[in-house]
Design an enzyme around this catalytic site. Structure first.
Site, PDB file in Angstrom:
ATOM      1  N   ASP A 171      -5.172  -8.103  -2.905  1.00 49.69           N
ATOM      2  CA  ASP A 171      -3.944  -8.981  -2.875  1.00 49.69           C
ATOM      3  C   ASP A 171      -4.857 -10.392  -2.789  1.00 49.69           C
ATOM      4  OD1 ASP A 171      -4.619  -9.758  -0.243  1.00 49.69           O
ATOM      5  OD2 ASP A 171      -2.649  -9.084   0.264  1.00 49.69           O
ATOM      6  N   SER A 172      -4.225 -11.496  -3.047  1.00 48.00           N
ATOM      7  CA  SER A 172      -4.762 -12.710  -3.369  1.00 48.00           C
ATOM      8  C   SER A 172      -5.249 -13.401  -2.154  1.00 48.00           C
ATOM      9  CB  SER A 172      -3.840 -13.614  -4.344  1.00 48.00           C
ATOM     10  OG  SER A 172      -2.579 -14.116  -3.741  1.00 48.00           O
ATOM     11  N   GLY A 173      -4.363 -13.271  -0.991  1.00 45.48           N
ATOM     12  CA  GLY A 173      -4.584 -13.863   0.164  1.00 45.48           C
ATOM     13  C   GLY A 173      -3.475 -14.811   0.553  1.00 45.48           C
ATOM     14  N   PHE A 185      -0.249 -14.310   0.680  1.00 46.00           N
ATOM     15  CA  PHE A 185       0.822 -14.010   1.842  1.00 46.00           C
ATOM     16  C   PHE A 185       0.281 -14.095   3.210  1.00 46.00           C
ATOM     17  CE2 PHE A 185       2.562 -10.975   4.648  1.00 46.00           C
ATOM     18  CZ  PHE A 185       3.714 -11.125   4.239  1.00 46.00           C
ATOM     19  N   ASP A 200      -0.583 -17.106  -5.182  1.00 44.41           N
ATOM     20  CA  ASP A 200       0.531 -17.484  -5.559  1.00 44.41           C
ATOM     21  C   ASP A 200       1.150 -18.116  -4.055  1.00 44.41           C
ATOM     22  OD1 ASP A 200       0.656 -15.020  -4.234  1.00 44.41           O
ATOM     23  OD2 ASP A 200       2.642 -14.895  -4.271  1.00 44.41           O
ATOM     24  N   GLN A 232       7.529 -14.893  -8.497  1.00 46.17           N
ATOM     25  CA  GLN A 232       8.313 -15.172  -7.572  1.00 46.17           C
ATOM     26  C   GLN A 232       9.574 -15.705  -8.056  1.00 46.17           C
ATOM     27  OE1 GLN A 232       7.559 -14.711  -4.290  1.00 46.17           O
ATOM     28  NE2 GLN A 232       5.301 -14.406  -4.408  1.00 46.17           N
ATOM     29  N   ASP A 234       2.937  -1.037  -2.409  1.00 47.24           N
ATOM     30  CA  ASP A 234       1.920  -1.172  -1.176  1.00 47.24           C
ATOM     31  C   ASP A 234       2.672  -1.450  -0.063  1.00 47.24           C
ATOM     32  OD1 ASP A 234       1.212  -3.809  -0.132  1.00 47.24           O
ATOM     33  OD2 ASP A 234       1.409  -4.202  -2.221  1.00 47.24           O
ATOM     34  N   CYS A 263       6.707  19.901   5.342  1.00 45.62           N
ATOM     35  CA  CYS A 263       5.523  18.741   5.218  1.00 45.62           C
ATOM     36  C   CYS A 263       4.320  19.767   5.015  1.00 45.62           C
ATOM     37  CB  CYS A 263       5.351  17.773   5.996  1.00 45.62           C
ATOM     38  SG  CYS A 263       4.308  16.561   5.999  1.00 45.62           S
ATOM     39  N   CYS A 270       1.111  18.493   5.393  1.00 41.88           N
ATOM     40  CA  CYS A 270       0.078  17.865   5.615  1.00 41.88           C
ATOM     41  C   CYS A 270      -0.863  18.269   6.692  1.00 41.88           C
ATOM     42  CB  CYS A 270       0.416  16.230   6.125  1.00 41.88           C
ATOM     43  SG  CYS A 270       1.013  16.188   8.087  1.00 41.88           S
ATOM     44  N   CYS A 316       1.025  18.506  10.419  1.00 37.60           N
ATOM     45  CA  CYS A 316       2.279  19.563  10.348  1.00 37.60           C
ATOM     46  C   CYS A 316       1.856  20.930  10.210  1.00 37.60           C
ATOM     47  CB  CYS A 316       3.177  19.148   9.381  1.00 37.60           C
ATOM     48  SG  CYS A 316       4.174  17.622   9.429  1.00 37.60           S
ATOM     49  N   HIS A 357       0.339  11.998   8.937  1.00 40.60           N
ATOM     50  CA  HIS A 357       1.599  12.742   8.572  1.00 40.60           C
ATOM     51  C   HIS A 357       2.357  11.516   7.769  1.00 40.60           C
ATOM     52  CE1 HIS A 357       5.717  14.238   8.537  1.00 40.60           C
ATOM     53  NE2 HIS A 357       5.979  13.250   8.915  1.00 40.60           N
TER      54      HIS A 357
END
Ligand SMILES: [Zn+2]
Length: 407
Positions: A95-97, A99, A175, A223, A298, A336, A338, A341, A367
């Site tokens: 990501d761009s940083g 945030f 952004d 945005q 994400d 599940c 995993c 589990c 999990h």
């Protein structure tokens, strides 16, 4: 589209914006819709790469703000990029940083404040206050590291340079994200600035890609907060530029997801992929996002919640520390598959969490990641075989009906 990045739609879902597709990168393919696992500081907290892959992860998203502070991007240049550095051979996003500049600085007004004598490498005068950490103008943003108070300046061009050094397959335009409490007037100012920054990001990215042997793809970020006119304007503007795909940022409330994505994704070019940046509250967001045309998500919530003992099951979320699990010898979820589990019981995890053993959060993270990623994989499969609406109805009825009983 460039040979280092392709997006192919395999199947569209009737009466919706949903689609199943494949994003191709130099580090391999991502079958979409896909959940991109959060690897903020070049690590998915507590998990080895083998464990991440066993959780079915197809790609990792790392964070530019955190990596520029620690270890610093020059270390990543020396190691020839984030994939080599982490020993991760599958696709990567950064990501761009923007945030973190926003969230660790301006909007929530918390963090470190420094006296003028402590700038750059002299953190001993640092003190925690509620004062403002970041200042934004049309050129870029000045902010202080939340680690040691060092002052940094970041512009769209610098963000692109940093992200090219990090070297993820897909990166994001710089952004400005506005606070959920921002006025309409400020949202407009920030959106216009984000659009200018998008153009500057794209120009710098193209220059850098010319000289870069490992070419990267760039997504522009839409945005406009909660306002229909601004979201549509932002989608139209970003769509007019030749980004490889789009990020959609600034959705804070779960009830805004459907509406904001409908405004946005009916405008964005359907042949370019769309990533929902930092989705929010629970599995329902995955279904709503996909239905409204999101290809990748994400979120760091699965591991963050797991570290606190909050584990997902198909019958809703449980707190494994609850005393009712002390002698429950069943798996977290019998449906599940995993490692946690298949091989461990709720009673054992309950014990690990109460004893503060590190294996508890590790097994919980395995999990939760597996649960979310496999749910998105099943959503993908349901688009391919035409059973999406039935799967969505069954999943939500089972998950949320039970959740009401438990909380
Ligand atoms: Zn499991």
């Amino acid at each position: 589209m460039a040979n280092y990045f392709k997006f192919k739609i395999q199947q569209k879902l009737p009466r919706s914006l949903a689609r199943a597709g494949i994003i191709s990168t130099p580090n391999g393919d991502i079958e979409t819709p896909a959940f991109i696992i959060g690897g903020t500081k070049a690590t998915v907290k507590g998990l080895t790469n083998d464990q991440i892959k066993a959780s079915l992860a197809q790609a990792i998203l790392v964070n530019t703000y955190h990596l520029m502070l620690q270890p610093g991007v020059e270390v990543l240049v020396k190691s020839e990029g984030i994939n080599n550095f982490m020993g991760w051979d599958k696709p990567t996003f950064s990501d761009s940083g923007g945030f973190q500049v926003f969230s660790l600085g301006m909007a929530f007004k918390k963090g470190l404040d420094l006296t003028s004598s402590s700038i750059k490498g002299d953190p001993k005068h640092a003190r925690h206050t509620k004062s403002q950490l970041a200042q934004i103008n049309d050129d870029g943003a000045t902010f202080r590291s939340h680690l040691d108070g060092t002052q940094y300046y970041i512009t769209p061009e610098i963000s692109m340079q940093l992200q090219h050094k990090i070297g993820a397959n897909i990166h994001m335009a710089f952004d400005e994200l506005t606070s959920p409490l921002a006025s309409n007037e400020y949202i407009k100012t920030a959106m216009d600035r984000t659009h200018q920054w998008a153009k500057r990001s794209l120009n710098e990215h193209k220059k850098l890609n010319l000289n870069n042997t490992k070419k990267q793809a760039l997504f522009g970020v839409v945005q406009g907060a909660r306002i229909e006119q601004y979201r549509k304007e932002s989608a139209q503007f970003l769509n007019s530029l030749d980004f490889d795909g789009f990020g959609i940022g600034g959705i804070f409330e779960p009830q805004e997801i459907m509406q904001v994505l409908e405004w946005t994704n009916n405008i964005l070019d359907p042949n370019r992929p769309r990533h929902l940046l930092g989705m929010g509250s629970g599995p329902i967001d995955l279904f709503l996002g996909v239905e409204m045309g999101i290809d990748t998500f994400d979120c760091v919530a699965p591991t963050r919640q797991a570290r606190n003992g909050a584990l997902y099951t198909y019958e809703g979320r449980i707190n494994i520390k609850n005393s009712r699990f002390k002698d429950d010898f069943g798996p977290i979820d019998p449906d599940c598959s995993c490692d946690c589990c298949l091989n461990y019981t709720k009673a054992y995890l309950n014990h690990l969490f109460h004893a503060h053993e590190m294996l508890g959060p590790i097994l919980g993270s395995i999990h939760n990641e597996y649960f979310v990623i496999s749910t998105v994989d099943k959503i993908r499969q349901s688009i391919l075989d035409g059973t999406f609406y039935k799967y969505k109805k069954d999943f939500i009825l089972r998950y949320y009906q039970q959740e009401i009983d438990q909380f």
